[in-house]
Motif scaffolding. Structure first.
Motif, PDB file in Angstrom:
ATOM      1  N   ARG A  51      46.730  26.228  33.540  1.00 57.41           N
ATOM      2  CA  ARG A  51      45.739  26.509  32.685  1.00 57.41           C
ATOM      3  C   ARG A  51      44.307  27.181  33.524  1.00 57.41           C
ATOM      4  NH1 ARG A  51      43.092  22.375  29.099  1.00 57.41           N
ATOM      5  NH2 ARG A  51      41.326  23.407  28.199  1.00 57.41           N
ATOM      6  N   HIS A  52      43.958  28.138  33.051  1.00 58.55           N
ATOM      7  CA  HIS A  52      42.912  29.252  33.755  1.00 58.55           C
ATOM      8  C   HIS A  52      41.685  28.355  34.107  1.00 58.55           C
ATOM      9  CE1 HIS A  52      39.648  32.237  34.164  1.00 58.55           C
ATOM     10  NE2 HIS A  52      40.572  32.467  34.889  1.00 58.55           N
ATOM     11  N   LEU A  53      41.173  28.348  35.131  1.00 56.86           N
ATOM     12  CA  LEU A  53      39.961  27.612  35.538  1.00 56.86           C
ATOM     13  C   LEU A  53      38.885  28.678  35.771  1.00 56.86           C
ATOM     14  CD1 LEU A  53      40.996  24.996  37.902  1.00 56.86           C
ATOM     15  CD2 LEU A  53      40.760  24.771  35.599  1.00 56.86           C
ATOM     16  N   LEU A  54      38.932  29.779  36.551  1.00 59.13           N
ATOM     17  CA  LEU A  54      37.947  30.670  36.863  1.00 59.13           C
ATOM     18  C   LEU A  54      38.768  31.877  37.358  1.00 59.13           C
ATOM     19  CD1 LEU A  54      36.713  30.547  39.880  1.00 59.13           C
ATOM     20  CD2 LEU A  54      36.065  28.555  39.608  1.00 59.13           C
ATOM     21  N   THR A  55      37.967  32.906  37.664  1.00 57.70           N
ATOM     22  CA  THR A  55      38.116  34.154  38.210  1.00 57.70           C
ATOM     23  C   THR A  55      37.846  34.272  39.394  1.00 57.70           C
ATOM     24  OG1 THR A  55      37.961  35.444  35.962  1.00 57.70           O
ATOM     25  CG2 THR A  55      38.145  36.774  37.930  1.00 57.70           C
ATOM     26  N   ASN A  56      38.839  34.651  40.621  1.00 57.16           N
ATOM     27  CA  ASN A  56      38.536  34.629  41.749  1.00 57.16           C
ATOM     28  C   ASN A  56      37.743  35.732  42.492  1.00 57.16           C
ATOM     29  OD1 ASN A  56      38.559  33.101  44.537  1.00 57.16           O
ATOM     30  ND2 ASN A  56      40.454  34.398  45.007  1.00 57.16           N
ATOM     31  N   HIS A  57      36.558  36.173  41.981  1.00 52.89           N
ATOM     32  CA  HIS A  57      35.822  37.303  42.436  1.00 52.89           C
ATOM     33  C   HIS A  57      35.748  37.224  43.911  1.00 52.89           C
ATOM     34  CE1 HIS A  57      35.252  38.938  38.356  1.00 52.89           C
ATOM     35  NE2 HIS A  57      34.634  37.974  38.009  1.00 52.89           N
ATOM     36  N   THR A  58      35.799  38.325  44.557  1.00 55.38           N
ATOM     37  CA  THR A  58      35.529  38.497  46.046  1.00 55.38           C
ATOM     38  C   THR A  58      34.301  39.368  46.399  1.00 55.38           C
ATOM     39  OG1 THR A  58      37.391  39.751  46.196  1.00 55.38           O
ATOM     40  CG2 THR A  58      37.650  37.627  46.826  1.00 55.38           C
ATOM     41  N   SER A  59      33.948  39.213  47.626  1.00 57.89           N
ATOM     42  CA  SER A  59      32.827  40.057  48.106  1.00 57.89           C
ATOM     43  C   SER A  59      33.130  40.270  49.679  1.00 57.89           C
ATOM     44  CB  SER A  59      31.305  39.556  48.089  1.00 57.89           C
ATOM     45  OG  SER A  59      30.979  39.426  46.658  1.00 57.89           O
ATOM     46  N   LEU A  60      32.689  41.803  50.346  1.00 58.76           N
ATOM     47  CA  LEU A  60      32.861  41.823  51.662  1.00 58.76           C
ATOM     48  C   LEU A  60      31.391  41.477  52.112  1.00 58.76           C
ATOM     49  CD1 LEU A  60      34.823  43.386  53.555  1.00 58.76           C
ATOM     50  CD2 LEU A  60      33.520  45.609  53.033  1.00 58.76           C
ATOM     51  N   VAL A  61      31.594  40.774  53.194  1.00 60.21           N
ATOM     52  CA  VAL A  61      30.211  40.229  53.780  1.00 60.21           C
ATOM     53  C   VAL A  61      30.363  40.088  55.471  1.00 60.21           C
ATOM     54  CG1 VAL A  61      29.763  38.956  51.912  1.00 60.21           C
ATOM     55  CG2 VAL A  61      30.913  37.742  53.888  1.00 60.21           C
ATOM     56  N   ALA A  62      29.279  40.117  55.922  1.00 58.22           N
ATOM     57  CA  ALA A  62      29.041  39.964  57.634  1.00 58.22           C
ATOM     58  C   ALA A  62      27.634  39.366  57.796  1.00 58.22           C
ATOM     59  CB  ALA A  62      29.298  40.971  58.154  1.00 58.22           C
TER      60      ALA A  62
ATOM     61  N   ARG B 167      45.996  44.478  42.625  1.00 61.27           N
ATOM     62  CA  ARG B 167      45.694  43.751  41.330  1.00 61.27           C
ATOM     63  C   ARG B 167      44.483  42.986  41.159  1.00 61.27           C
ATOM     64  NH1 ARG B 167      50.711  43.491  42.450  1.00 61.27           N
ATOM     65  NH2 ARG B 167      50.728  41.231  43.030  1.00 61.27           N
ATOM     66  N   GLY B 168      43.727  42.641  42.277  1.00 56.79           N
ATOM     67  CA  GLY B 168      42.670  41.962  42.339  1.00 56.79           C
ATOM     68  C   GLY B 168      42.828  40.793  43.071  1.00 56.79           C
ATOM     69  N   SER B 169      41.847  39.843  43.157  1.00 56.40           N
ATOM     70  CA  SER B 169      41.956  38.783  44.371  1.00 56.40           C
ATOM     71  C   SER B 169      42.193  37.328  43.439  1.00 56.40           C
ATOM     72  CB  SER B 169      40.393  38.457  44.736  1.00 56.40           C
ATOM     73  OG  SER B 169      39.996  39.513  45.865  1.00 56.40           O
ATOM     74  N   GLY B 170      43.033  37.625  42.179  1.00 56.71           N
ATOM     75  CA  GLY B 170      43.606  36.618  41.595  1.00 56.71           C
ATOM     76  C   GLY B 170      42.686  35.574  40.536  1.00 56.71           C
ATOM     77  N   GLU B 171      43.360  34.720  39.981  1.00 59.45           N
ATOM     78  CA  GLU B 171      42.694  33.729  39.104  1.00 59.45           C
ATOM     79  C   GLU B 171      43.004  32.350  39.735  1.00 59.45           C
ATOM     80  OE1 GLU B 171      41.060  34.728  36.272  1.00 59.45           O
ATOM     81  OE2 GLU B 171      41.343  36.941  37.161  1.00 59.45           O
ATOM     82  N   ILE B 172      42.483  31.234  39.399  1.00 57.96           N
ATOM     83  CA  ILE B 172      42.513  29.970  39.987  1.00 57.96           C
ATOM     84  C   ILE B 172      43.044  29.002  38.632  1.00 57.96           C
ATOM     85  CG2 ILE B 172      41.599  27.885  40.850  1.00 57.96           C
ATOM     86  CD1 ILE B 172      39.618  29.844  42.514  1.00 57.96           C
ATOM     87  N   PHE B 173      44.080  28.689  38.742  1.00 58.54           N
ATOM     88  CA  PHE B 173      44.634  27.654  37.798  1.00 58.54           C
ATOM     89  C   PHE B 173      44.861  26.329  38.110  1.00 58.54           C
ATOM     90  CE2 PHE B 173      45.977  32.029  37.099  1.00 58.54           C
ATOM     91  CZ  PHE B 173      46.023  32.314  35.595  1.00 58.54           C
ATOM     92  N   ALA B 174      45.042  25.517  37.226  1.00 58.32           N
ATOM     93  CA  ALA B 174      45.371  24.127  37.310  1.00 58.32           C
ATOM     94  C   ALA B 174      46.859  24.293  36.772  1.00 58.32           C
ATOM     95  CB  ALA B 174      44.592  23.146  36.395  1.00 58.32           C
ATOM     96  N   ILE B 175      47.664  23.604  37.643  1.00 61.81           N
ATOM     97  CA  ILE B 175      49.197  23.845  37.304  1.00 61.81           C
ATOM     98  C   ILE B 175      49.831  22.303  37.361  1.00 61.81           C
ATOM     99  CG2 ILE B 175      51.310  24.651  38.308  1.00 61.81           C
ATOM    100  CD1 ILE B 175      49.852  26.627  39.762  1.00 61.81           C
TER     101      ILE B 175
END
Length: 299
Positions: free
Chosen positions: A154-165, A265-273
């Protein structure tokens, strides 16, 4: 009889007596005796047994499909007989990867328990991928969908990522104006089992793949985040981990005109399995619904 059905159900999900025994905290010989007893009562063979594998017979498959509803109905009936109409109870065992568990899940658990006070949660914060069919885990929260057809996601949220320092790192080192500049910087890396680390970038129709290296590699994101805050290096990490530090200025986003990702393909999606049952246990369904409700994006 009901206890025998529970043992049978676990054997099917685990694939053998040994793994089912681990999940049920029983000796494999005891599991086998329970199955023998169930087959004797039903007067049918539920499994085709060999030294290599355990397969359901036609009767066994039919019984398995029907038994899921029997187990669910029994939980509901017991609650009703105790006068607990609509009250969910039982032990809920959850495995979640460490960083998401600490930052996102642990703050939600008290509210869930207040809503369902008769449910007992056992929480494992572990970056190792658990096998729900052989280990005594009800729900696993992971990045990406499972390959095992015996599991549902079950999809929970999209795993958006950022480049930081950290500002301190940015002041001491050459500016990062393009993805290629990262080849000359210390990058804090998620472990890929001794494989090379690449970060991926997209701007419009342009895609870039950059080989990155650094002096800190970790399976979890928390050690990398702490190092980045100290000015150790450049970090590519999930926004749900970075948000408070970007807001208070402890971290700064780099090359924001590029979308930064951990894979092409992106940084993935977070799921409840959880286990792919036609009738999931009520408290499993309740917790998954609760997470979907609480983690949905704010518009």
């Amino acid at each position: 009889m009901l206890e025998l059905i529970k043992v049978f159900d676990q054997v099917v999900e685990s694939g053998n007596f040994s793994q089912a025994g681990k999940a049920l905290n029983m000796a494999p010989s005891s599991v086998a005796r329970n199955i023998d007893s169930l087959e004797s009562k039903l007067k049918v063979s539920l499994f085709k047994r060999s030294t290599r594998q355990l397969m359901l017979t036609e009767e066994g498959l039919y019984f398995y499909n029907q038994s899921a509803k029997i187990l669910q109905d029994s939980e509901i009936l017991l609650a009703e007989m105790r006068g607990e109409h609509g009250v969910l109870e039982g032990i809920l065992r959850i495995s979640v990867f460490e960083s998401f568990g600490n930052l996102c899940l642990t703050s939600l658990i008290p509210e869930f328990l207040e809503r369902y006070p008769k449910i007992q949660v056992e929480l494992e914060l572990d970056n190792n991928v658990v096998d729900l069919n052989s280990e005594n885990i009800d729900i696993a929260i992971r990045i990406g969908t499972p390959q095992d057809s015996r599991l549902k996601a079950r999809h929970l949220l999209t795993n958006h990522t950022s480049l930081v320092a950290a500002p301190s790192y940015i002041k001491k080192h050459n500016p990062i104006e393009t993805p290629e500049d990262l080849q000359h910087h210390n990058c804090l890396l998620i472990s890929h089992e001794r494989q090379r680390n690449y970060w991926y970038f997209r701007k419009g129709t342009t895609n870039k793949k950059v080989l990155v290296n650094g002096n800190l590699i970790s399976k979890g994101g928390s050690p990398l985040l702490h190092a980045a805050l100290k000015g150790t290096g450049v970090l590519l990490l999930s926004d749900w981990m970075l948000k408070p530090y970007l807001e208070n200025g402890q971290l700064s986003e780099l090359i924001p005109n590029w979308t930064s990702m951990h894979s092409e393909r992106g940084s993935g999606e977070i799921f409840a399995i959880y286990k792919n049952s036609q009738y999931p246990r009520p408290h499993v369904r309740a917790f998954v619904d609760f997470l979907v409700e609480k983690l949905k994006p704010v518009k």
